[in-house]
Design a protein around this motif. Structure first.
Motif, short mmCIF file in Angstrom:
data_model
loop_
_atom_site.label_atom_id
_atom_site.label_comp_id
_atom_site.label_asym_id
_atom_site.label_seq_id
_atom_site.Cartn_x
_atom_site.Cartn_y
_atom_site.Cartn_z
N ALA A 78 12.39 -0.04 10.80
CA ALA A 78 12.76 -0.89 9.68
C ALA A 78 12.12 -2.26 9.90
CB ALA A 78 14.28 -1.03 9.56
N VAL A 79 11.41 -2.76 8.89
CA VAL A 79 10.69 -4.03 8.99
C VAL A 79 11.14 -4.93 7.85
CG1 VAL A 79 8.43 -5.11 9.15
CG2 VAL A 79 8.71 -2.74 9.88
N THR A 80 11.46 -6.19 8.15
CA THR A 80 11.89 -7.14 7.13
C THR A 80 11.06 -8.39 7.23
OG1 THR A 80 14.16 -6.28 7.38
CG2 THR A 80 13.88 -8.30 6.09
N GLY A 81 10.61 -8.91 6.07
CA GLY A 81 9.74 -10.07 6.04
C GLY A 81 10.46 -11.33 5.58
N TYR A 82 10.12 -12.46 6.20
CA TYR A 82 10.71 -13.75 5.88
C TYR A 82 9.61 -14.79 5.71
CZ TYR A 82 15.06 -11.66 7.47
OH TYR A 82 16.14 -10.83 7.62
N GLY A 83 9.82 -15.75 4.84
CA GLY A 83 8.97 -16.92 4.74
C GLY A 83 9.69 -18.11 5.34
N SER A 87 4.60 1.62 3.48
CA SER A 87 5.74 1.43 2.59
C SER A 87 6.21 -0.03 2.59
CB SER A 87 6.90 2.33 3.04
OG SER A 87 8.10 1.99 2.38
N TRP A 88 6.37 -0.61 1.39
CA TRP A 88 6.86 -1.98 1.27
C TRP A 88 7.55 -2.18 -0.07
CZ3 TRP A 88 7.74 -5.55 4.74
CH2 TRP A 88 8.08 -6.84 4.32
N THR A 89 8.70 -2.86 -0.06
CA THR A 89 9.44 -3.19 -1.28
C THR A 89 9.73 -4.67 -1.30
OG1 THR A 89 10.50 -1.00 -1.31
CG2 THR A 89 11.52 -2.75 -2.62
N ASN A 90 9.35 -5.35 -2.37
CA ASN A 90 9.66 -6.77 -2.49
C ASN A 90 11.10 -6.96 -2.95
OD1 ASN A 90 7.12 -7.59 -1.77
ND2 ASN A 90 6.79 -8.86 -3.56
N TYR A 91 11.73 -8.05 -2.51
CA TYR A 91 13.05 -8.43 -3.00
C TYR A 91 12.86 -9.27 -4.27
CZ TYR A 91 15.34 -6.80 1.24
OH TYR A 91 15.82 -6.01 2.25
N PHE A 131 1.34 -1.05 8.83
CA PHE A 131 2.03 -1.15 10.11
C PHE A 131 1.57 0.00 10.99
CE2 PHE A 131 4.80 -2.67 6.71
CZ PHE A 131 5.09 -3.96 7.14
N THR A 132 1.15 -0.30 12.22
CA THR A 132 0.65 0.72 13.14
C THR A 132 1.32 0.54 14.50
OG1 THR A 132 -1.49 0.70 12.03
CG2 THR A 132 -1.39 1.72 14.19
N THR A 133 1.82 1.64 15.05
CA THR A 133 2.46 1.59 16.37
C THR A 133 1.94 2.73 17.23
OG1 THR A 133 4.35 3.11 16.14
CG2 THR A 133 4.55 0.94 15.11
N SER A 134 2.31 2.72 18.50
CA SER A 134 1.92 3.81 19.39
C SER A 134 3.09 4.74 19.71
CB SER A 134 1.35 3.23 20.70
OG SER A 134 2.31 2.42 21.36
N VAL A 135 4.24 4.52 19.07
CA VAL A 135 5.42 5.35 19.31
C VAL A 135 5.93 5.87 17.98
CG1 VAL A 135 7.77 5.45 20.24
CG2 VAL A 135 6.03 4.03 21.36
N ASN A 136 5.99 7.18 17.83
CA ASN A 136 6.44 7.81 16.59
C ASN A 136 7.97 7.86 16.57
OD1 ASN A 136 7.02 9.50 14.40
ND2 ASN A 136 5.20 10.74 14.72
N GLY A 164 10.08 -2.93 4.63
CA GLY A 164 9.42 -1.64 4.68
C GLY A 164 10.10 -0.77 5.72
N SER A 165 9.91 0.53 5.63
CA SER A 165 10.54 1.43 6.59
C SER A 165 9.80 2.76 6.63
CB SER A 165 12.02 1.67 6.23
OG SER A 165 12.13 2.34 4.99
N THR A 166 10.05 3.49 7.69
CA THR A 166 9.56 4.86 7.81
C THR A 166 10.57 5.65 8.63
OG1 THR A 166 7.77 6.29 8.62
CG2 THR A 166 8.19 4.27 9.86
#
Length: 222
Positions: A101-106, A21-25, A92-97, A11-13
């Motif tokens: 880029a976020v990547t997920g792994y199993g 935002s999230w996209t599966n591979y 996804f929530t943060t305190s800094v705008n 996911g990214s912003t």
């Protein structure tokens, strides 16, 4: 033999305090009982950050490291992880705008993260040493990151998990190695000199099953 780690999506912003935002591979999902691991990359620290999903997994920050122009934060799920479908419903929530880029792994076959090691340097040779692997740990994960470079050759003492990560003006590579013991030193190279950072994790096995079929689990890093 324990199954290899796998990448299941990203996911990214371009800049936000909260996004979904999230996209599966392909058809990849986070399988039931596999530990979920999420890397968050940005130019500066994300400040306070949380991750939620529609399966009710608890995502906990276990490691973070930064070099000039590049922040790298790692979250993992509890054991056992809950199945995530092709529509995982991440928030996804943060305190800094800023851009993220976020990547997920199993990560199959592990229940705990028991050690975190960090390193940084400037050059073409990337290397990080875990000097004392906890006796119960068998799997190591290594993350090399930079604002400008991906590695240009295979690892020494590790195997790549998928390919290069690139997003939010950040770069990273992920590798793993099983049957680690004593010490572990994964390494790689860049095609030209750059400032880089690295994080190495060591992970422990699943708990033994109790006679009634329940697992006995006492946790790892918190």
């Amino acid at each position: 033999m324990t199954a290899a780690p796998y990448q299941f999506g990203y996911g990214s912003t371009a800049g936000a305090l909260s996004w979904t935002s999230w996209t599966n591979y392909g058809n990849n999902v986070l399988n039931t009982n596999d530990m979920g691991l999420m890397i968050v990359q940005s130019a500066a620290s994300p400040g306070t950050m949380t991750i939620t999903d529609n399966a009710g997994n608890k995502w906990t920050q276990i490691a973070s490291y930064a070099v000039t122009g590049s922040s790298f934060v790692i979250f993992t799920t509890q054991y056992p992880g809950q199945y995530l479908s092709g529509s995982p419903g991440f928030t996804f929530t943060t305190s800094v705008n800023q851009a993220y880029a976020v990547t997920g792994y199993g990560i199959p076959g592990v229940a705990t993260t028991d050690s975190v090691t960090t390193a940084t340097a400037t050059g073409t040779a990337l290397s990080i040493t875990v000097s004392s692997v906890p006796s119960q740990d068998f799997r190591g994960m290594v993350f090399f990151f930079s604002a400008t470079k991906n590695i240009n050759a295979g690892y020494t003492n590790a195997t790549a998990v998928s390919g290069n990560n690139s997003g939010a003006s950040q770069r990273s590579n992920v590798g793993y190695k099983d049957s680690i013991s004593g010490s572990w030193t994964p390494s790689a190279t860049y095609s030209s000199s750059a400032l880089w950072g690295a994080i190495a994790l060591t992970m422990g096995p699943l708990p033994p099953a109790a006679p009634d079929g329940f697992s006995c689990f006492f946790g790892g890093l918190s």
